[in-house]
Design a protein around this motif. Structure first.
Motif, mmCIF file in Angstrom:
data_model
loop_
_atom_site.group_PDB
_atom_site.id
_atom_site.type_symbol
_atom_site.label_atom_id
_atom_site.label_comp_id
_atom_site.label_asym_id
_atom_site.label_seq_id
_atom_site.Cartn_x
_atom_site.Cartn_y
_atom_site.Cartn_z
ATOM 1 N N LYS A 714 0.807 -1.217 0.000
ATOM 2 C CA LYS A 714 0.000 0.000 0.000
ATOM 3 C C LYS A 714 0.844 1.274 0.000
ATOM 4 C CE LYS A 714 -3.986 -2.062 2.339
ATOM 5 N NZ LYS A 714 -4.886 -1.986 3.521
ATOM 6 N N GLU A 730 -1.962 6.193 -0.400
ATOM 7 C CA GLU A 730 -2.082 4.747 -0.397
ATOM 8 C C GLU A 730 -2.281 4.264 -1.820
ATOM 9 O OE1 GLU A 730 -5.277 1.544 1.399
ATOM 10 O OE2 GLU A 730 -5.037 3.473 2.376
ATOM 11 N N CYS A 731 -1.686 3.084 -2.171
ATOM 12 C CA CYS A 731 -1.794 2.530 -3.507
ATOM 13 C C CYS A 731 -2.819 1.400 -3.489
ATOM 14 C CB CYS A 731 -0.441 1.997 -3.977
ATOM 15 S SG CYS A 731 0.874 3.234 -4.001
ATOM 16 N N ASP A 732 -3.837 1.533 -4.263
ATOM 17 C CA ASP A 732 -4.885 0.519 -4.370
ATOM 18 C C ASP A 732 -5.209 0.344 -5.847
ATOM 19 O OD1 ASP A 732 -7.135 -1.104 -4.311
ATOM 20 O OD2 ASP A 732 -7.868 -0.216 -2.443
ATOM 21 N N HIS A 735 -8.490 1.687 -7.178
ATOM 22 C CA HIS A 735 -8.775 3.120 -7.162
ATOM 23 C C HIS A 735 -8.494 3.745 -8.521
ATOM 24 C CE1 HIS A 735 -8.323 3.569 -2.504
ATOM 25 N NE2 HIS A 735 -9.432 2.950 -2.877
ATOM 26 N N ASN A 736 -9.185 4.844 -8.766
ATOM 27 C CA ASN A 736 -8.901 5.670 -9.929
ATOM 28 C C ASN A 736 -7.858 6.707 -9.518
ATOM 29 O OD1 ASN A 736 -8.818 7.487 -12.038
ATOM 30 N ND2 ASN A 736 -11.031 7.437 -12.396
ATOM 31 N N PRO A 737 -6.679 6.704 -10.150
ATOM 32 C CA PRO A 737 -5.627 7.636 -9.715
ATOM 33 C C PRO A 737 -6.024 9.095 -9.854
ATOM 34 C CG PRO A 737 -5.067 6.582 -11.800
ATOM 35 C CD PRO A 737 -6.268 5.871 -11.286
ATOM 36 N N GLU A 739 -9.028 10.239 -9.059
ATOM 37 C CA GLU A 739 -9.840 10.539 -7.887
ATOM 38 C C GLU A 739 -9.062 10.345 -6.591
ATOM 39 O OE1 GLU A 739 -13.228 8.056 -8.145
ATOM 40 O OE2 GLU A 739 -13.998 8.950 -10.010
ATOM 41 N N HIS A 740 -8.136 9.377 -6.583
ATOM 42 C CA HIS A 740 -7.333 9.096 -5.391
ATOM 43 C C HIS A 740 -5.849 9.137 -5.776
ATOM 44 C CE1 HIS A 740 -10.931 7.757 -3.192
ATOM 45 N NE2 HIS A 740 -11.287 7.164 -4.319
ATOM 46 N N ARG A 743 -0.001 10.395 -3.046
ATOM 47 C CA ARG A 743 0.664 11.578 -2.499
ATOM 48 C C ARG A 743 1.493 11.202 -1.288
ATOM 49 N NH1 ARG A 743 -4.625 15.640 -2.406
ATOM 50 N NH2 ARG A 743 -4.824 15.881 -4.684
ATOM 51 N N CYS A 745 2.270 10.618 2.340
ATOM 52 C CA CYS A 745 1.333 10.326 3.427
ATOM 53 C C CYS A 745 1.990 10.493 4.787
ATOM 54 C CB CYS A 745 0.779 8.911 3.279
ATOM 55 S SG CYS A 745 2.025 7.627 3.338
#
Length: 850
Positions: A714, A730-732, A735-737, A739-740, A743, A745
């Motif tokens: 993550k 966080e890397c998921d 997720h849409n990069p 929208e998320h 950065r 953290c």
């Protein structure tokens, strides 16, 4: 370093550049030395005082204007106060020899001897027998040995000894009775031994006896004039190339009696070391034994020394290795076999057994009690560029600019609890400096060097067998997933760079005609023949050079420039590699010469269009290439960065590929979902760009050197020359990069010096969440405590920062690095993080009970 225990006992840090020479200061009574002097390329001479292998005091002696290449020191009683002083001499590339006198903590500069345009390569101090007068011998590049004697606290030149026909490489004094002997060696392949003695007062009668020619000089010994004479004792011819060093055997105690054997040791560029001694009956100097290398791509020996009581001899080779031979007794059965071979030898002359050659005048029974190769500490002699654990955490493979990859593993001795690490294989001996490597499997790796090719190596059967014996592990367990037709070993053809596999049927002896052809003068570079052996202890240097290579199973072509970094995913199915981006001027020329026709700018092309074409070419050269380990074919090319990609790493779940670059940005690539019906391996890419930074969003302002992932895939860490370490997430993958976005953290960690490497390892169990971390920069060590708590939004905070090692809590538990790595490879669990940096001065990781 102790030769008997094969361990390093201390590191002496004081020079700021390469150390070129060092000498122990020998005691008069033969007791162990506690002081030494060293000289380096920082133009300094260092004097060290040791006690129990620990430094008590160190003194820097300055004054030279060039690198110091020779030092020597003795104890003597000063004529001014009658007390014992330490006399230190040093020679440097500034064509001077400087002398100091040390008494207690006080150091007094005495004198500078100038040699004009000449270059002094060797120096040695001693005391004239029966006096307190120091004498200095200087070997020069004018083929002469210059002798200086101290008179009225100043050294005065007395003689210049002629005879050598090339540069003097080594000189050393030794006292035997009332005579002083000087051994000198030269690039003319010869050794000369000179005898210096004090002449008795004349009796008034004429002596008509025939004598050797004497060189005489007169000295003042406390107001008493003395005449000293020097004659040539003998000339030793046995080496076939430059003789680089000569050393007399030091005195030692045996059964309470001080012994001083008359034996001389010499080493040469012909890859041999010879032990010389006078014959007991005739007094003629003869070669007692000759040891040396029997193969390998080496250049010969640079220096040598006697070991404890003269029972060990050690040589230092040009390629950085130490070679040790120990006096031992051959087993009677082995001795019978040697006698049988001797009886079959009808030509006489030299008989070679392994790395020991016996002169014809020596009896085989005498040789049977002589010298055999022994284990010695080994390692790289140039910068280590990369390091990898095997998947099971049982050995380490390293790559270096000394053009070798080396494998280190623990030696578990039977019946002993102590475990020591040793080099047990040298899988790759290359012609280019090695830059990177990655483990593909337990016994397979890929490496990149200063060439455009990636090379894949697999372990031979002989290595696996020896590794199982040395590390005391089950051979069946190691070979359970290996092919049955494993090669026995590997060899390098003459003038070749590729390790060729050697199978059982290839090891049959060559026909007599082929042996004669290989030994003919036309074969100036004979092929090194693999010789299998089952080892019960780490191999000697001779064995490492020629019998521990791994066969090269594949070459991967595709890059246009030298390989810079390589990585393998955790499922061992993909390899990612990147090459060095060319320098700016070179790149501009190549872009013009190699530009495809469709990219050739026309006179009407706008400035914006030319800039766009230039960026496309830059991305092409800095692209990441993905390779399949099943077919060894290129799968995909990932183009984003405009300068060299410095490091890549796959996430632990293999869903992401992270790359950092000299262009101060990072790129994150997402693997496509292979279960999707729309996914077509033949047409769709394996990875697509998921997130990245640019000149605006990048936190780093200098080159990003290193990166690594958290165990949960993550978060990832980047370290840069701007002294910053940044945690991103966080890397998921769901997720849409947009929208998320990915950065920082956590607060940015400023570690105070350039961060060159960073690595992340998990906790041993979920209850332990705080770790001590060791960041290694270019100038100093910084110890940082990081914390991650699952109940506090996965936030990492800097808890402690100190430029010295933090004091551990009494309840802290010591955790060895090997244990952490082994558990990491076996379980990959834990909800906390410990950030570690690449090893430099030694691993340190302490688990803090939290």
């Amino acid at each position: 370093m102790t030769l008997s225990k094969k361990v390093v006992v201390n590191n002496l840090n004081g020079h700021t550049a390469r150390v070129n020479c060092l000498r122990w200061i020998r005691t008069e009574d033969g007791s162990p030395s506690t002081e030494l002097v060293s000289g380096g390329s920082d133009n300094r001479v260092m004097h060290w005082e040791l006690e129990n292998n620990q430094v008590l005091k160190s003194v820097r002696l300055q004054g030279h204007e060039g690198p110091v290449y020779a030092v020597h020191s003795i104890y003597y009683h000063s004529s001014s106060d009658g007390e014992q002083h330490t006399l230190i001499a040093s020679a440097a590339s500034d064509s001077t020899v400087r002398l100091w006198s040390k008494k207690g903590p006080e150091v007094k500069f005495l004198q500078t001897l100038s040699f004009g345009d000449a270059f002094v390569l060797a120096i040695c101090l001693s005391i004239l027998p029966g006096t307190n007068v120091p004498i200095l011998a200087c070997g020069d590049d004018d083929c002469r040995i210059h002798l200086f004697v101290q008179q009225s606290n100043q050294f005065q030149k007395m003689l210049s000894l002629c005879g050598h026909e090339d540069w003097i490489r080594g000189v050393e004094w030794a006292t035997f009775g009332r005579d002083l002997f000087l051994a000198s060696c030269s690039q003319d392949c010869l050794i000369r031994i000179w005898r210096l003695y004090v002449k008795p007062a004349p009796l008034g009668t004429k002596d008509d006896r025939i004598r050797l020619r004497e060189n005489t000089f007169t000295i003042d010994n406390g107001g008493v004039p003395l005449t000293a004479a020097l004659t040539l004792e003998t000339v030793l011819a046995g080496h076939e190339n430059w003789v680089n060093a000569v050393h007399w055997q030091p005195s030692f105690y045996k059964d309470g009696v001080l012994q001083q054997p008359v034996r001389l040791l010499s080493v040469s560029m012909d890859k041999t070391m010879i032990l010389w001694a006078p014959d007991e009956e005739s007094g003629v100097w003869l070669e007692q034994v000759r040891v040396g290398e029997v193969g390998g791509n080496t250049l010969g020996f640079l220096d040598c020394q006697f070991g404890e009581n003269g029972s060990m001899i050690i040589a230092h080779a040009f390629h950085g290795a130490l070679h040790l031979w120990k006096q031992s007794t051959v087993n009677p059965l082995v001795f019978e076999d040697l006698c049988r071979r001797k009886a079959q030898d009808e030509e006489g002359g030299l008989k070679s057994e392994g790395s020991v050659t016996v002169p014809a005048h020596r009896t085989w029974h005498t040789w049977a009690r002589q010298w055999a190769p022994d284990i010695v500490i080994s390692g790289h002699f140039d910068g280590v560029q990369d390091l990898m654990w095997d998947p099971d955490g049982e050995f380490i493979i390293t790559a270096s600019t000394d053009q070798t990859t080396r494998l280190f593993a623990p030696w578990k001795k039977k019946g002993r609890s102590q475990v020591t690490w040793h080099e047990i294989a040298r899988p790759q001996i290359h012609g280019y400096g090695l830059k990177c490597l990655a483990m593909i499997g337990r016994f397979q790796f890929v490496s990149g060097a200063d060439e455009k090719v990636l090379r894949v190596f697999s372990a031979p059967r002989n290595f696996v067998e020896n590794f199982s014996v040395i590390s005391r592990q089950s051979l069946d367990h190691m070979l359970y997933d290996e092919d049955n037709d494993l090669p026995e070993g590997a060899t390098v053809p003459a003038l070749g760079l590729s390790n060729k596999a050697v199978f059982q049927g290839d090891m049959a002896s060559l026909p007599f005609e082929e042996e004669e052809e290989l030994l003919s003068p036309a074969f100036r570079y004979p092929q090194v023949i693999f010789q299998p052996a089952i080892l019960h202890e780490p191999p000697t240097e001779d064995h490492l050079l020629q019998n521990t290579l791994w066969p090269e199973v594949q070459k991967l072509y595709g890059h246009g420039y030298e390989i810079f970094c390589v990585a393998c995913n955790h499922s061992k199915t993909l390899i990612a590699s990147a090459c060095k981006y060319p320098r700016r001027k070179e790149n501009q020329l190549l872009q013009v010469a190699l530009r495809p026709p469709q990219m050739t700018p026309s006179p009407h092309t706008s400035a914006h269009g030319r800039e766009k074409q230039m960026k496309a070419a830059q991305k092409e050269h800095a692209a990441i290439i993905l390779w399949s380990t099943a077919s060894w074919k290129q799968v995909q090319s990932l183009a984003f960065h405009t300068l060299t990609v410095t490091q890549m790493t796959f996430s632990p779940d293999d869903k992401f590929l992270l790359a950092v670059s000299r262009d101060r940005t990072w790129s994150l690539w997402k693997r496509q979902d292979a279960t999707s019906t729309e996914f077509d391996v033949s047409t769709d890419p394996f990875f697509s760009l998921f997130a990245f930074t640019n000149k605006i969003t990048s936190v780093h302002s200098r080159i990003i050197w290193s990166c690594d992932w958290s165990p949960d895939s993550k978060y990832f860490f980047t370290g840069s020359r701007d002294k910053k370490v940044v945690v991103w997430g966080e890397c998921d993958s769901s997720h849409n990069p947009m929208e998320h976005p990915v950065r920082p953290c956590s607060s940015i960690l400023d570690v105070g010096s350039s961060v060159t490497a960073v690595s992340v390892c998990p906790l041993l169990n979920p209850a332990q969440r705080i770790h001590c971390c060791n960041w290694i920069g270019e100038r100093e060590d910084l110890y940082i405590l990081l914390e991650q708590d699952q109940s506090r939004n996965q936030r990492l905070d800097q808890l402690h920062r100190n430029k010295s090692k933090p004091e551990p809590h009494p309840g802290y538990q010591k955790v060895e690095l090997e244990e952490l790595q082994r558990q990491y490879g076996a379980e990959r669990r834990g909800d906390g993080l410990a950030v570690l940096c690449k090893l430099w001065r030694g691993p340190y990781c302490e688990d803090l009970q939290g």
